[in-house]
Design a protein around this motif. Structure first.
Motif, PDB file in Angstrom:
ATOM      1  N   PRO B  40       0.883  -1.397  -0.567  1.00  0.00           N
ATOM      2  CA  PRO B  40       0.080  -0.014   0.051  1.00  0.00           C
ATOM      3  C   PRO B  40       1.182   1.345  -0.145  1.00  0.00           C
ATOM      4  O   PRO B  40       2.100   1.010   0.899  1.00  0.00           O
ATOM      5  CB  PRO B  40      -0.740  -0.111   1.189  1.00  0.00           C
ATOM      6  CG  PRO B  40      -0.484  -1.633   1.527  1.00  0.00           C
ATOM      7  CD  PRO B  40       0.402  -2.116   1.287  1.00  0.00           C
ATOM      8  N   LYS B 256      -4.300  -5.120   4.139  1.00  0.00           N
ATOM      9  CA  LYS B 256      -4.158  -4.197   3.418  1.00  0.00           C
ATOM     10  C   LYS B 256      -5.304  -3.701   3.457  1.00  0.00           C
ATOM     11  O   LYS B 256      -5.508  -2.544   2.818  1.00  0.00           O
ATOM     12  CB  LYS B 256      -3.702  -4.323   1.677  1.00  0.00           C
ATOM     13  CG  LYS B 256      -2.382  -5.439   1.648  1.00  0.00           C
ATOM     14  CD  LYS B 256      -2.574  -5.748   0.041  1.00  0.00           C
ATOM     15  CE  LYS B 256      -1.427  -6.116  -0.339  1.00  0.00           C
ATOM     16  NZ  LYS B 256      -0.956  -7.967   0.024  1.00  0.00           N
ATOM     17  N   PRO B 260       0.304  -2.581   6.427  1.00  0.00           N
ATOM     18  CA  PRO B 260       0.867  -4.719   5.799  1.00  0.00           C
ATOM     19  C   PRO B 260       1.527  -5.097   7.396  1.00  0.00           C
ATOM     20  O   PRO B 260       1.809  -6.031   7.404  1.00  0.00           O
ATOM     21  CB  PRO B 260       1.841  -3.344   5.111  1.00  0.00           C
ATOM     22  CG  PRO B 260       1.390  -2.848   4.729  1.00  0.00           C
ATOM     23  CD  PRO B 260       0.773  -1.889   6.170  1.00  0.00           C
ATOM     24  N   TYR B 347      -4.611  -6.138  -6.012  1.00  0.00           N
ATOM     25  CA  TYR B 347      -3.563  -5.414  -6.287  1.00  0.00           C
ATOM     26  C   TYR B 347      -2.363  -5.592  -7.110  1.00  0.00           C
ATOM     27  O   TYR B 347      -1.591  -5.069  -7.201  1.00  0.00           O
ATOM     28  CB  TYR B 347      -2.463  -5.550  -4.725  1.00  0.00           C
ATOM     29  CG  TYR B 347      -2.923  -4.622  -3.853  1.00  0.00           C
ATOM     30  CD1 TYR B 347      -4.026  -4.942  -3.101  1.00  0.00           C
ATOM     31  CD2 TYR B 347      -2.293  -3.353  -3.457  1.00  0.00           C
ATOM     32  CE1 TYR B 347      -4.006  -4.173  -1.779  1.00  0.00           C
ATOM     33  CE2 TYR B 347      -2.311  -3.516  -2.412  1.00  0.00           C
ATOM     34  CZ  TYR B 347      -3.809  -2.872  -1.786  1.00  0.00           C
ATOM     35  OH  TYR B 347      -3.892  -2.212  -0.219  1.00  0.00           O
TER      36      TYR B 347
END
Lengths: 422, 422
Positions: B40, B256, B260, B347
């Protein structure tokens, strides 16, 4: 007071009557006291509440990387701080999650599957492997062995650590002995600190297994109750000196410095060992909780302030230890039915009853509302061969509760002992 | 634009010249962009900074028990909250530490030493065990297998999940196949969500191994990019329906969602499985970091607010995904030298070059200052048999950096493809 064994029948009977009356009176009180585990008290937890405030949305600053993935071996600031506790170099330490038990477990489970640094064969691929377990010892160490079918060989704790004559003899001849557990300072439950000689002998002894490891659980490394604590020799340095640099894994944690559930655990070892652990660890996780590491670093700033902090713990703990010792002395005095240790630190007092009495005492205390650690817990497979050891954990209850609990315990010991002698 | 394969020699040459010029111009920029991992961005981390303030010295209240030892399966409030995400009951969930990878790893390592619930023999005591690995897949899953010598059998990902014809055939005949990895929603890296049919077939298929397990890594369970996300059938319910209640372990985490490195990980499974895991876990640790669990509970309060929170993540992520897709389309268009997925969440975007080009493209991009996930990372042993898959991870860099990086990537793809065709 005279020794019970010398008492005549009628004196024993009257002592028994008195103890029985005391016991019945206690039962009326409907007590519910827990002395079973080495848990810090609420008062001790309060000492570290400020830690919770050290990292927040306003002061996180440019430390965003601690929030993200990475740094499987911990943040450099935490290494710099905690290496002082175990007296190692930065490359000899790895900062883990919240539990040192977890680090110990994981090293063993990986040793079983893959072996340790010096293994030719994974431990689990060998017919039988064994660990030496100094007794009495820490039940959770033994549970790991039990879980993974590692045979446990009991060796007595002497006044200066494990019986090294016995240990040396065992490891010299048996290649299946892969490790030894050791709580080197204020051992659980005896409160014994290993002498320099014991440390040296562990470091230099000849082992048949080339991948023999010492699991050095330094859980109470700075958990002193006096101003003049015993010193403990640095076993990693000794191991290096004697050509066995990879023999030892040292563990510590802040579980009993800050918070038991949300502290920081560390493992220290030779650089080669740490690199090996790190390479295995990177398959297991993307990294530890670095924010909690940062909280600890900011809360303590330096090693001296950790030591200052530990003095506050001692101020809370010492009166409880004193109470236990004073009441045991007052109640059981010279009856000759129990002996107990007088530790200078750590979390426990270890008491031995007459042979064959511990389980009954623990059960009777429970009946009176005082929960103690299960009899036998300090021995492999939960079996105390002499059924005499009771671990007293005075940290969690209040001082008044500790006093009450030890009075109950003393009464139960008298009752069971007299019963046995009558 | 026309397909490169249809172009004549001189057109190819001029395209090559142009791409080479672009590439050299890019190199002058001394870029340093990292698209290698699904991390992230700082902007996303900012969304959860308030979480750091939810538990402090002033508001800890009477929650002292969260600071102490205990509750190896997590605090009840955390179970109540996170069970919603995986749609299970309270007794079907266990709340762990900060990493779901750790939970997966630990279940496998214990399976090797002791076996899982239905094992007759520990996995590690058997000659050879195997896992099915849908490809492309998550490199860290494969690393666990590699570390522990679990043979990996690649099965292609199709548009609705793993190739079930192949999976069914494999597990029906081979008792040494003990598990399958699966990222069921927005798979890493393809972004594929398993169809109802795939979920059902996984739940009901006949397996030769009675202790076959599905590792259902629902890492992106609520990580949608659209308002109309695909639905995923509850595999635990399907397994129960088909008489295989203990077949699946489901994993998720807030890695996420919040942070993290300091999120909360969970495993869900049948009550019998959870009880089994819990009994093993209590040997490994005294408990997870419950303070961090409390932080999450207080920050989110309820499931709806987690979903609201995820919309803010999507607002940051969506433009980056769009940028990748738009630029790839604009730059590579109908050249016929690459195909890519258009995920609705997760992601990653997965791109396939012409066969035999991926490693060279990744290497060329690195030369131009753009770090991509290593070619082959999404395959067992890091080997992409067709050397064509590239995982694009657009979350961490800024939007401008993503745009730049994808332009570079496109140029590299053209250059390598034309070279190949010339």
């Amino acid at each position: 007071m005279s020794e019970l064994k010398q008492m005549d029948y009628s004196n024993l009977q009257s002592l028994h009557r008195k103890a029985k009356e005391d016991f019945n009176a206690i039962k009326q009180e409907n007590l519910s006291l827990d002395m079973s585990r080495g848990k810090p008290s609420a008062e001790q937890l309060e000492l570290s509440l400020g830690l919770l405030n050290t990292v927040n949305a306003e002061n996180i600053g440019d430390n965003f990387s601690v929030l993200n993935y990475g740094l499987v071996d911990g943040i450099p600031e935490a290494k710099a701080l905690f290496k002082e506790i175990l007296e190692v170099n930065t490359e000899e330490i790895l900062i883990g999650g919240n539990a040192s038990l977890n680090l110990m477990h994981d090293i063993i489970s990986k040793a079983l599957i893959k072996g340790v640094l010096d293994s030719e064969t994974p431990w689990g691929k060998q017919d039988k492997i064994k660990f030496i377990c100094p007794v009495p010892g820490y039940d959770r160490h033994f549970k790991i062995c039990e879980q993974y079918d590692i045979e446990m060989i009991s060796v007595d704790m002497l006044e200066d650590g494990p019986d090294m004559d016995k240990v040396e003899e065992l490891v010299r001849d048996d290649a299946s002995i892969k490790g030894i557990w050791c709580v080197p300072k204020y051992s659980n439950p005896d409160g014994i600190t290993c002498s320099d000689e014991v440390v040296e002998r562990l470091a230099k002894m000849e082992t048949k297994a080339q991948d023999f490891k010492i699991f050095w659980d330094n859980a109470y490394v700075i958990h002193d109750l006096t101003n003049n604590p015993p010193s403990l020799k640095n076993i990693l340095e000794e191991c290096k000196k004697h050509g066995n640099p990879n023999r030892v894994f040292m563990f510590a944690s802040t579980s009993k410095i800050t918070f038991p559930g949300s502290g920081v655990a560390v493992v220290a070892a030779s650089k080669e060992n740490i690199d090996f652990i790190k390479s295995q660890l990177s398959v297991q996780t993307i990294g530890p909780d670095k924010v909690n590491q940062l909280r600890h670093v900011r809360f303590f700033k330096n090693y001296d302030s950790i030591l200052e902090h530990m003095k506050k713990h001692a101020e809370i703990m010492k009166p409880k230890f004193d109470a236990v010792l004073n009441i045991l002395d007052f109640k059981l005095g010279s009856y000759g039915i129990a002996t107990w240790t007088e530790p200078e630190g750590g979390y426990f007092i270890s008491l031995n009853t007459l042979d064959g009495c511990a389980a009954e005492v623990v059960s009777l205390a429970a009946e009176a509302g005082v929960k103690l650690t299960g009899a036998g817990a300090a021995f492999p497979y939960g079996k105390d061969p002499r059924d005499r050891n009771i671990r007293i954990a005075p940290s969690f209850p209040s001082l008044a509760e500790v006093e009450k609990a030890i009075e109950v315990l003393s009464t139960c010991i008298i009752l069971v002992s007299v019963n046995k002698l009558l």
